[in-house]
Design a protein around this motif. Sequence first.
Motif, PDB file in Angstrom:
ATOM      1  N   ASP A 192       5.783   6.580   9.270  1.00 40.19           N
ATOM      2  CA  ASP A 192       7.052   6.884   8.608  1.00 40.19           C
ATOM      3  C   ASP A 192       7.013   6.633   7.105  1.00 40.19           C
ATOM      4  OD1 ASP A 192       8.129   7.570  11.051  1.00 40.19           O
ATOM      5  OD2 ASP A 192       9.149   5.651  11.356  1.00 40.19           O
ATOM      6  N   HIS A 193       6.065   5.800   6.642  1.00 43.77           N
ATOM      7  CA  HIS A 193       6.022   5.446   5.229  1.00 43.77           C
ATOM      8  C   HIS A 193       4.849   6.089   4.480  1.00 43.77           C
ATOM      9  CE1 HIS A 193       8.929   2.532   6.710  1.00 43.77           C
ATOM     10  NE2 HIS A 193       9.331   2.388   5.463  1.00 43.77           N
ATOM     11  N   GLY A 194       4.363   7.186   5.019  1.00 41.26           N
ATOM     12  CA  GLY A 194       3.450   8.029   4.265  1.00 41.26           C
ATOM     13  C   GLY A 194       2.010   7.561   4.184  1.00 41.26           C
ATOM     14  N   LEU A 195       1.607   6.627   5.049  1.00 40.59           N
ATOM     15  CA  LEU A 195       0.202   6.187   5.046  1.00 40.59           C
ATOM     16  C   LEU A 195      -0.585   7.103   5.983  1.00 40.59           C
ATOM     17  CD1 LEU A 195       0.639   2.304   4.988  1.00 40.59           C
ATOM     18  CD2 LEU A 195       0.189   3.868   3.085  1.00 40.59           C
ATOM     19  N   ARG A 196      -0.847   8.313   5.486  1.00 41.49           N
ATOM     20  CA  ARG A 196      -1.458   9.349   6.321  1.00 41.49           C
ATOM     21  C   ARG A 196      -2.928   9.102   6.587  1.00 41.49           C
ATOM     22  NH1 ARG A 196      -3.678  12.974   2.342  1.00 41.49           N
ATOM     23  NH2 ARG A 196      -2.718  12.618   0.311  1.00 41.49           N
ATOM     24  N   GLY A 197      -3.513   8.080   5.930  1.00 45.18           N
ATOM     25  CA  GLY A 197      -4.890   7.724   6.261  1.00 45.18           C
ATOM     26  C   GLY A 197      -5.036   7.240   7.687  1.00 45.18           C
TER      27      GLY A 197
ATOM     28  N   LEU B 187       0.825  -1.207   0.000  1.00 46.58           N
ATOM     29  CA  LEU B 187       0.000   0.000   0.000  1.00 46.58           C
ATOM     30  C   LEU B 187       0.859   1.256   0.000  1.00 46.58           C
ATOM     31  CD1 LEU B 187      -2.858   1.197   0.133  1.00 46.58           C
ATOM     32  CD2 LEU B 187      -2.704   1.072   2.632  1.00 46.58           C
ATOM     33  N   ALA B 188       1.969   1.236   0.730  1.00 45.09           N
ATOM     34  CA  ALA B 188       2.845   2.405   0.749  1.00 45.09           C
ATOM     35  C   ALA B 188       3.342   2.718  -0.660  1.00 45.09           C
ATOM     36  CB  ALA B 188       4.018   2.174   1.702  1.00 45.09           C
ATOM     37  N   ASP B 189       3.700   1.694  -1.417  1.00 43.22           N
ATOM     38  CA  ASP B 189       4.131   1.927  -2.793  1.00 43.22           C
ATOM     39  C   ASP B 189       2.972   2.375  -3.676  1.00 43.22           C
ATOM     40  OD1 ASP B 189       6.755   1.360  -2.266  1.00 43.22           O
ATOM     41  OD2 ASP B 189       6.773  -0.614  -3.212  1.00 43.22           O
ATOM     42  N   TYR B 190       1.804   1.805  -3.440  1.00 43.51           N
ATOM     43  CA  TYR B 190       0.621   2.159  -4.237  1.00 43.51           C
ATOM     44  C   TYR B 190       0.247   3.631  -4.021  1.00 43.51           C
ATOM     45  CZ  TYR B 190      -3.960   1.286  -6.429  1.00 43.51           C
ATOM     46  OH  TYR B 190      -5.059   1.294  -7.255  1.00 43.51           O
ATOM     47  N   VAL B 191       0.273   4.069  -2.777  1.00 43.95           N
ATOM     48  CA  VAL B 191      -0.015   5.466  -2.469  1.00 43.95           C
ATOM     49  C   VAL B 191       1.050   6.384  -3.070  1.00 43.95           C
ATOM     50  CG1 VAL B 191      -0.093   7.143  -0.576  1.00 43.95           C
ATOM     51  CG2 VAL B 191      -1.385   5.007  -0.406  1.00 43.95           C
ATOM     52  N   ALA B 192       2.296   5.926  -3.053  1.00 44.16           N
ATOM     53  CA  ALA B 192       3.392   6.750  -3.567  1.00 44.16           C
ATOM     54  C   ALA B 192       3.264   7.021  -5.059  1.00 44.16           C
ATOM     55  CB  ALA B 192       4.731   6.074  -3.276  1.00 44.16           C
ATOM     56  N   GLU B 193       2.458   6.224  -5.783  1.00 43.29           N
ATOM     57  CA  GLU B 193       2.211   6.489  -7.193  1.00 43.29           C
ATOM     58  C   GLU B 193       1.422   7.785  -7.390  1.00 43.29           C
ATOM     59  OE1 GLU B 193       0.151   3.202  -8.881  1.00 43.29           O
ATOM     60  OE2 GLU B 193       1.723   1.755  -8.439  1.00 43.29           O
ATOM     61  N   ALA B 194       0.607   8.143  -6.403  1.00 36.51           N
ATOM     62  CA  ALA B 194      -0.233   9.346  -6.504  1.00 36.51           C
ATOM     63  C   ALA B 194      -0.452   9.923  -5.108  1.00 36.51           C
ATOM     64  CB  ALA B 194      -1.577   9.014  -7.158  1.00 36.51           C
ATOM     65  N   PRO B 195       0.607  10.405  -4.464  1.00 36.42           N
ATOM     66  CA  PRO B 195       0.496  10.802  -3.059  1.00 36.42           C
ATOM     67  C   PRO B 195      -0.446  11.975  -2.814  1.00 36.42           C
ATOM     68  CG  PRO B 195       2.613  11.475  -3.994  1.00 36.42           C
ATOM     69  CD  PRO B 195       1.964  10.577  -4.994  1.00 36.42           C
TER      70      PRO B 195
END
Length: 403
Positions: free
Chosen positions: A151-156, A117-125
Motif C-alpha cells: 500500500d505504501h509503494g514499496l514495489r521492490g 524507506l517509503a519516504d525515501y523511495v517517494a523522493e524518486a519513485p
Amino acid sequence: MADAPDDRYTIISADTHAGGSHAQYREYLDPAYLADFDEWRGRYKNPFKDLKDDRRSRNWDSNQRWAEQGDDGVVAEVIFPNTVPPFFPSFVLFAQPPKPDEYTHRLAGIRAHNRWLADYVAEAPVRRAGIGQIFTNDVDDAIADSRWIKDHGLRGGVLLPNGGPDVTWSRPLYDPELDRLWAVLEELELPVHTHGGTGLPDYGPYPVAPLLYLAEARFYSQRPMAHLILSGVFERFPRLKFVLTELGCAWVPSMLEELDRIMRSLREKRTGELRYSDDQILPLLPSEYFARNCWMGVSQPKPPDAAVRTALGPDRFMWGNDYPHEEGTFPFTREHLRQVFHGTPVATMRQILGGNAAALYGFDLDALAPYAAELGPTVAELEEPLTELPPDPNQALVRGVVS
C-alpha cells in the motif's frame, strides 16, 4: 516500451543498499518505543566502518547517491536495507531473526525502517524500487506488514529473514503455517527476496569463525531456494516470485541438476532404505519451478556467472552493483562491464542491465530513458574489452573489477 537511445544502455541495479541513521529512524519509530530506543542508542557501538566515516551518508543522502550512481552509469536501483535499525544487535542483513523476548522491539525497528524507506523511495519513485522487511515469527504480523509494504509503494517487494540451522525460535521457510503468507504475497504480486550472507549459524567466539563464514556463507545463503522448491511452496503458489540476490549464479545449474536428480529418484523409487510419501513427489522438476518462479539478482558478476546466464533463462539474470558496499563495482562499473560482458549481444545486454529488472519490479523504461540518454554508457564503450586496470589497481581489486 522505449529504451534509452539506441547508442546507450539503461542500467538498473538490482542490488543496492540504503538505510536511515539512528537519528532519522527515531523520527519514524512508534512513539511507544522512544524511551527504550534512547536507552538502546546510548549503549550502541557501531562496528562497521562504512557506517561510521563519511561514506555512511551514501545510505541516505540522495544528492550524493545519485551523483555517484550517475557517474557510474546507473540510473535506477532496487534497494535492500543496509544500516542498523532500532533495537538490532548488528548490521540488518546479518542479524538473526528475533527471539521471542526481542520480537516486539525488533518488529518496531523494521517498521521504522519501512516507513523511512517509503519516504525515501517517494523522493524518486521512477528511479527507486524499495524492498520492505518482514519477520516470520508471527504470520499475522507478516501479512499485515506485507500489505503495508504494498500500500505504501514499496514495489521492490519483501525481504525474508533467513534463519540459520540453529535458529529454533522462528519458523523455517518450509513451515506449512507460512502458506497464508505466501498466498497474500502471491495475491499482492510482491517479489519475495532472500539475500546473500544470511542464514549462517552462530560460530561462537572463536578465532576461526570469520574463516568459517567465508567458507560456508554461500551454502547457507543458497538454502532458501531448495527449501521453497522441495517443500512444494512453488507448486502451491505458482505465481509467487522469488529472488535470490548477491549470491552469484554460477552455482545454480549444478544445484538444479542435483535437485532434479533427487526428484527423479523419488519418482522411480530409487531411494534405497529411505521411504517417502507420494505427496512429497512434485509434479514438476525443481529446474522447472526455478524457470517459472525464480530470478537471480547477480551482484558484481564474475565471468563464470556471466557464462551461465543462458542456462538460467533469458529473463532471469539481473545485474547489480551492490552500491555502496566496498565489494561492489562502484566507481568502476563501466570497467567491470567491459571486462565481464564485452562481446555480449546488445539485446542481451539490454535485458541483463535493465530490461529484466524493469519487467520484474515495474520500472517504466520510457520514464528512465531521459536519464539513460544523459548518464548511461554507450553501446560502443561496453563492447570494448578491458585491457588495463583503472589508475588505482588496489582500489580496483577492492571494487571487484578484477575477477
